[in-house]
Write a protein that holds these residues in place. Structure first.
Motif, PDB file in Angstrom:
ATOM      1  N   GLN A   1      -8.336  -5.784 -10.588  1.00 57.13           N
ATOM      2  CA  GLN A   1      -8.095  -7.310 -10.505  1.00 57.13           C
ATOM      3  C   GLN A   1      -7.534  -8.278 -11.610  1.00 57.13           C
ATOM      4  N   LEU A   2      -7.519  -7.741 -12.841  1.00 53.17           N
ATOM      5  CA  LEU A   2      -7.110  -9.211 -14.069  1.00 53.17           C
ATOM      6  C   LEU A   2      -5.203  -7.871 -14.192  1.00 53.17           C
ATOM      7  N   ALA A   3      -5.382  -6.429 -13.878  1.00 54.62           N
ATOM      8  CA  ALA A   3      -4.029  -5.905 -14.203  1.00 54.62           C
ATOM      9  C   ALA A   3      -3.127  -5.942 -13.230  1.00 54.62           C
ATOM     10  N   LEU A   4      -3.522  -6.186 -12.013  1.00 51.59           N
ATOM     11  CA  LEU A   4      -2.386  -6.727 -10.707  1.00 51.59           C
ATOM     12  C   LEU A   4      -2.496  -7.405 -10.711  1.00 51.59           C
ATOM     13  N   ALA A   5      -2.794  -8.856 -11.292  1.00 53.19           N
ATOM     14  CA  ALA A   5      -2.212 -10.397 -11.280  1.00 53.19           C
ATOM     15  C   ALA A   5      -1.848 -10.147 -12.650  1.00 53.19           C
ATOM     16  N   TRP A   6      -1.450  -9.982 -13.542  1.00 50.17           N
ATOM     17  CA  TRP A   6      -1.067  -9.375 -15.124  1.00 50.17           C
ATOM     18  C   TRP A   6       0.571  -8.974 -14.729  1.00 50.17           C
ATOM     19  N   CYS A   7       0.213  -8.201 -13.654  1.00 47.40           N
ATOM     20  CA  CYS A   7       2.032  -7.717 -12.699  1.00 47.40           C
ATOM     21  C   CYS A   7       2.228  -8.213 -11.959  1.00 47.40           C
ATOM     22  N   LEU A   8       2.158  -9.171 -11.450  1.00 45.81           N
ATOM     23  CA  LEU A   8       2.134 -10.133 -10.390  1.00 45.81           C
ATOM     24  C   LEU A   8       2.854 -11.517 -10.651  1.00 45.81           C
ATOM     25  N   LYS A   9       2.078 -11.700 -12.435  1.00 44.37           N
ATOM     26  CA  LYS A   9       2.411 -13.140 -13.427  1.00 44.37           C
ATOM     27  C   LYS A   9       4.419 -12.976 -12.949  1.00 44.37           C
TER      28      LYS A   9
ATOM     29  N   LEU B   1       1.438  -1.305  -0.304  1.00 46.38           N
ATOM     30  CA  LEU B   1      -0.163   0.130  -0.206  1.00 46.38           C
ATOM     31  C   LEU B   1       0.419   1.186   0.005  1.00 46.38           C
ATOM     32  N   GLY B   2       1.054   1.526  -0.781  1.00 45.95           N
ATOM     33  CA  GLY B   2       1.241   3.488  -1.266  1.00 45.95           C
ATOM     34  C   GLY B   2       0.802   4.699  -0.712  1.00 45.95           C
ATOM     35  N   GLY B   3       1.350   5.748   0.044  1.00 48.13           N
ATOM     36  CA  GLY B   3       0.103   7.074   0.114  1.00 48.13           C
ATOM     37  C   GLY B   3       0.256   7.717  -0.753  1.00 48.13           C
TER      38      GLY B   3
ATOM     39  N   PRO C   1     -11.178   2.147   1.892  1.00 49.68           N
ATOM     40  CA  PRO C   1     -11.199   0.220   2.862  1.00 49.68           C
ATOM     41  C   PRO C   1     -11.519  -0.786   1.323  1.00 49.68           C
ATOM     42  N   SER C   2     -12.669  -0.740   1.390  1.00 54.78           N
ATOM     43  CA  SER C   2     -13.363  -1.465  -0.211  1.00 54.78           C
ATOM     44  C   SER C   2     -12.521  -1.736  -0.997  1.00 54.78           C
ATOM     45  N   GLN C   3     -11.866  -1.087  -1.922  1.00 59.90           N
ATOM     46  CA  GLN C   3     -10.730  -0.689  -2.574  1.00 59.90           C
ATOM     47  C   GLN C   3      -9.591  -1.935  -2.286  1.00 59.90           C
ATOM     48  N   ILE C   4      -8.985  -2.060  -1.384  1.00 63.28           N
ATOM     49  CA  ILE C   4      -7.831  -2.339  -1.022  1.00 63.28           C
ATOM     50  C   ILE C   4      -8.506  -4.269  -1.191  1.00 63.28           C
ATOM     51  N   GLU C   5     -10.419  -4.130  -0.515  1.00 62.65           N
ATOM     52  CA  GLU C   5     -10.653  -5.820  -0.115  1.00 62.65           C
ATOM     53  C   GLU C   5     -10.308  -6.804  -1.331  1.00 62.65           C
ATOM     54  N   GLU C   6     -10.925  -5.470  -2.772  1.00 59.75           N
ATOM     55  CA  GLU C   6     -11.123  -5.813  -3.946  1.00 59.75           C
ATOM     56  C   GLU C   6      -9.579  -6.687  -5.173  1.00 59.75           C
ATOM     57  N   ASN C   7      -8.641  -5.538  -4.466  1.00 62.62           N
ATOM     58  CA  ASN C   7      -7.534  -5.294  -5.023  1.00 62.62           C
ATOM     59  C   ASN C   7      -6.476  -6.973  -4.405  1.00 62.62           C
ATOM     60  N   VAL C   8      -7.151  -6.817  -3.159  1.00 62.79           N
ATOM     61  CA  VAL C   8      -6.055  -8.540  -2.500  1.00 62.79           C
ATOM     62  C   VAL C   8      -6.974  -9.418  -3.397  1.00 62.79           C
TER      63      VAL C   8
ATOM     64  N   GLU D   1      -8.115   9.811   8.322  1.00 65.37           N
ATOM     65  CA  GLU D   1      -9.518   8.555   9.771  1.00 65.37           C
ATOM     66  C   GLU D   1      -9.497   8.188   8.295  1.00 65.37           C
ATOM     67  N   VAL D   2      -9.457   8.457   7.504  1.00 65.52           N
ATOM     68  CA  VAL D   2      -9.776   7.232   6.138  1.00 65.52           C
ATOM     69  C   VAL D   2      -8.463   6.503   6.279  1.00 65.52           C
ATOM     70  N   ALA D   3      -7.393   7.278   6.334  1.00 61.51           N
ATOM     71  CA  ALA D   3      -5.853   6.294   5.935  1.00 61.51           C
ATOM     72  C   ALA D   3      -6.116   5.351   6.374  1.00 61.51           C
ATOM     73  N   GLN D   4      -5.880   5.929   8.130  1.00 66.97           N
ATOM     74  CA  GLN D   4      -5.973   4.916   9.067  1.00 66.97           C
ATOM     75  C   GLN D   4      -7.209   3.675   8.655  1.00 66.97           C
ATOM     76  N   ALA D   5      -7.944   4.219   8.364  1.00 66.70           N
ATOM     77  CA  ALA D   5      -8.781   2.579   8.577  1.00 66.70           C
ATOM     78  C   ALA D   5      -8.153   1.687   6.863  1.00 66.70           C
ATOM     79  N   CYS D   6      -7.733   2.536   6.194  1.00 68.06           N
ATOM     80  CA  CYS D   6      -6.968   1.821   5.177  1.00 68.06           C
ATOM     81  C   CYS D   6      -5.874   0.696   5.112  1.00 68.06           C
ATOM     82  N   MET D   7      -5.009   1.976   6.114  1.00 62.62           N
ATOM     83  CA  MET D   7      -3.729   0.871   6.577  1.00 62.62           C
ATOM     84  C   MET D   7      -3.921  -0.104   6.898  1.00 62.62           C
ATOM     85  N   LYS D   8      -5.858   0.062   8.434  1.00 68.29           N
ATOM     86  CA  LYS D   8      -5.544  -1.272   9.103  1.00 68.29           C
ATOM     87  C   LYS D   8      -6.503  -2.423   7.997  1.00 68.29           C
ATOM     88  N   THR D   9      -7.494  -1.722   7.708  1.00 67.27           N
ATOM     89  CA  THR D   9      -7.828  -3.128   6.245  1.00 67.27           C
ATOM     90  C   THR D   9      -6.371  -3.740   5.489  1.00 67.27           C
ATOM     91  N   ALA D  10      -5.306  -2.892   4.767  1.00 65.84           N
ATOM     92  CA  ALA D  10      -4.130  -3.731   4.422  1.00 65.84           C
ATOM     93  C   ALA D  10      -3.951  -4.610   5.516  1.00 65.84           C
TER      94      ALA D  10
END
Length: 335
Positions: free
Chosen positions: A272-280, A18-20, A294-301, A31-40
């Motif tokens: 998710q396809l684009a992220l998985a392609w990078c991870l490949k 997770l980058g800022g 936070p929901s974006q992080i859950e989707e990215n994972v 507050e949003v930054a904290q919520a995102c970091m905790k979800t991550a």
């Protein structure tokens, strides 16, 4: 979560991080930054990336507050920051010994940390001798303020020069590089750096895997009001926003639409396809993602679940859409 070694080191980083940049200290509040970091963190992400220049240092402050608030064990975290643009003073930017050392101290103060795990030279500095740069980063490591140092958006030649200096002086060379890498930006990671992975065991922590959101598909029909590209007072976002209206931008959006069809076949999102392609890519240590909720992080994972679905046939289908695979073969003709 999947964990990978950072290059040839013994350090393990989460495959997704997770980058800022732009987001924390700028687009969203603490507050949003904290919520995102905790979800991550709750989803297994252990690597958090920032820089002295992000939102004028506020990103480091917000991330530091989150780390303190949740009381995470320091050994469970891999924190990185980057040095180059630290202010308006004549010695507040660049890679002089003075700025590397003072900039690192200032970043640690904002982060409320005794050390960072990774410290990057945010850009190459043509005005500072390479020996001064290498010695300064080694000094920071020797003082216990960073464990590893690396580069960001350096050329292969510049990285090789840094290693040459380090070897000559019996010092530590750069372990990792942080380049841009996504379906539309491939040459440096897939071609230029190829000799470095084997020769120096270089790790990579790549940024902009979604091409500033373009590969998420959310810009296919316009610019949402809550998106990064909608940020008015950011020169980078303005340039990217203007680029969407160009012919190149229209071509890319047409490709994203086709990629969306492949994603639909795999029952995943285009992002998710684009992220998985990078991870490949086996030479990637970690893919740095951004998130304003936070929901974006859950989707990215969930992209980690898509990774096994990228068969050679699917990868070829993607290549037929992109049509930009770097050429690795050279034809040396005799005169």
């Amino acid at each position: 979560m999947e964990y990978r070694y950072l290059g040839r080191s013994g350090l393990m980083v989460s495959a997704l991080s997770l980058g800022g940049w732009v987001t924390y200290g700028g687009q969203v509040g603490p507050e949003v930054a904290q919520a995102c970091m905790k979800t991550a963190f709750d989803n297994g992400i252990n690597f958090f990336d920032t820089a002295e220049v992000y939102s004028g240092g506020q990103c480091e402050i917000d991330m530091g507050v989150a780390i303190r608030k949740f009381g995470w064990k320091r050994s469970d975290l891999v924190i990185s920051t980057k040095i180059f643009w630290g202010g308006k003073g004549p010695n507040d930017r660049g890679l002089s010994r003075k700025h590397i050392i003072e900039g690192t101290d200032a970043s640690l103060k904002r982060l409320q940390l005794d050390y960072v795990d990774l410290l990057y030279a945010h850009r190459p500095d043509p005005d500072t001798p390479m020996e001064e740069v290498v010695r300064a980063f080694n000094h920071v490591i020797n003082m216990g303020k960073a464990f590893y140092w690396g580069t960001s958006e350096w050329s292969a030649q510049q990285i090789t020069e840094a290693h040459g200096v380090a070897q000559r002086l019996n010092l530590i060379g750069p372990l990792m590089e942080q380049p841009q890498y996504n379906m539309f930006h491939r040459d440096r990671v897939e071609k230029e750096y190829l000799p470095l992975y084997k020769t120096y065991g270089m790790g990579t922590t790549t940024w902009s895997p979604l091409a500033s959101g373009l590969l998420s598909g959310k810009y296919n029909t316009g610019i949402p009001a809550d998106s990064r590209l909608a940020i008015e007072d950011n020169a980078v976002m303005k340039r990217l926003r203007d680029g969407l209206g160009s012919e190149d931008g229209r071509v890319k959006i047409a490709k994203v639409v086709k990629l969306g069809e492949i994603a639909q076949e795999l029952d995943c999102t285009t992002a998710q396809l684009a992220l998985a392609w990078c991870l490949k890519n086996p030479n990637l240590s970690s893919v740095i993602t951004g998130a304003s909720k936070p929901s974006q992080i859950e989707e990215n994972v969930k992209s980690l679940q898509v990774l096994p679905l990228l068969t050679p046939e699917i990868m070829e289908s993607i290549e037929q859409v992109l049509l930009n695979k770097p050429a690795l073969d050279y034809n040396f003709r005799s005169s």
